[in-house]
Design a protein around this motif. Structure first.
Motif: not given
Length: 293
Positions: A27-33, A63-67, A255-266
């Motif tokens: 959706d977009g991305a922002h650089l933040r400080e 960078e904060n990105s949004y997916s 997630v690490a124990t199960d080897g689970l695939l992840v979709s992470g918004y950021h």
């Protein structure tokens, strides 16, 4: 003349998940400080500089990105979160609806919009010029998440404008909304899971098809290094910081124990990967060709 200094980056990624299809769209991305706040709020400036250096990242910001994620499963097309919508158009965000077309979907194709939570970058895109942006969709949201925002007394003061946005958007869609609890099935192959803390009723969604699984975890962790590798560090974005830490540690361990695939918004686009144990903590590993074999 071509401007060789221009930046080009992918914004759409699709792969098969068993008999389902998954598409992530930036959706977009922002650089933040700076980095602290919002991340590593228990670390000194020297420690943050070292953490950034070890991970080949700049020490002064992030960078904060949004997916958002689209999943076509069991004959239905589900959109998870809606991005910034119009409020992001002048600030390098709000691109989801336009990019959806490039991914082969029309807004009318979306049959379910499922929210992980009600922060602006997840709900603002639900309306377009005063009408639903996805006109044929029904909606799914965590019961606790919805009720907490609507009642309002537990919403932290810094989220006051966010609550006004919620009140202007979600209650008018209540007659088309399904309110879910931990473990509820949305459709065959899609289940809601609770991960409270980042918001007071934050939800995840697990998609399962032909022996393959994907966890759409929303904002369980907001940065692939600064919160994922340091899950016990306070994150300024979290509405209940103690609860968020507990959920973050639990979900990362699962997630690490199960080897689970992840979709992470950021997570860094295309925002799909795995969590691996790394010493006493965790590390994000982007998915690659294993999704095509």
């Amino acid at each position: 003349m071509t401007n060789h200094k221009s930046e080009y980056r992918p914004s759409i990624h699709r792969f098969a998940l068993g008999d389902a299809f998954v598409t992530t769209i930036q959706d977009g991305a922002h650089l933040r400080e700076p980095i602290n706040p919002p991340f590593l709020m228990d670390k000194s400036d020297a420690e943050i500089t070292e953490i950034a250096s070890v991970n080949n990242l700049p020490p002064n910001g992030f960078e904060n990105s949004y997916s958002p994620t689209v999943v076509t499963i069991s004959g239905q097309t589900i959109l998870f979160d809606t991005g910034f919508g119009k409020m992001g158009h002048n600030n390098n965000a709000g691109n989801l609806r336009r990019r959806l077309g490039k991914a082969g979907y029309a807004p009318e194709d979306i049959e379910v919009v499922a929210f992980t939570h009600c922060h602006p970058d997840h709900i603002a895109g639900i309306m377009e010029e005063g009408v639903p942006a996805y006109p044929n969709a029904r909606y799914v949201i965590g019961r606790h998440e919805y009720d907490t925002w609507k009642e309002g007394s537990k919403i932290p003061p810094q989220r006051a404008q966010n609550r006004e946005m919620f009140l202007n958007l979600l209650p008018q869609l209540a007659d088309r909304t399904t309110f879910v609890e931990d473990g509820d099935a949305i459709i065959p192959g899609l289940t809601a899971e609770a991960a409270f803390g980042h918001s007071l009723g934050h939800m995840m969604y697990r998609a399962e098809s032909a022996g393959k699984s994907l966890l759409i975890w929303g904002d369980v962790t907001n940065h692939y290094v600064f919160s994922l590798q340091f899950p016990e560090s306070t994150v300024g974005f979290d509405d209940n910081k103690e609860m968020a830490i507990k959920s973050r540690k639990r979900v990362l361990d699962m997630v690490a124990t199960d080897g689970l695939l992840v979709s992470g918004y950021h997570m860094p686009f295309p925002s799909v990967g795995y969590v691996e144990r790394h010493g006493n903590s965790f590390r994000w590993t982007p998915a690659s060709y294993q999704l095509r074999m």
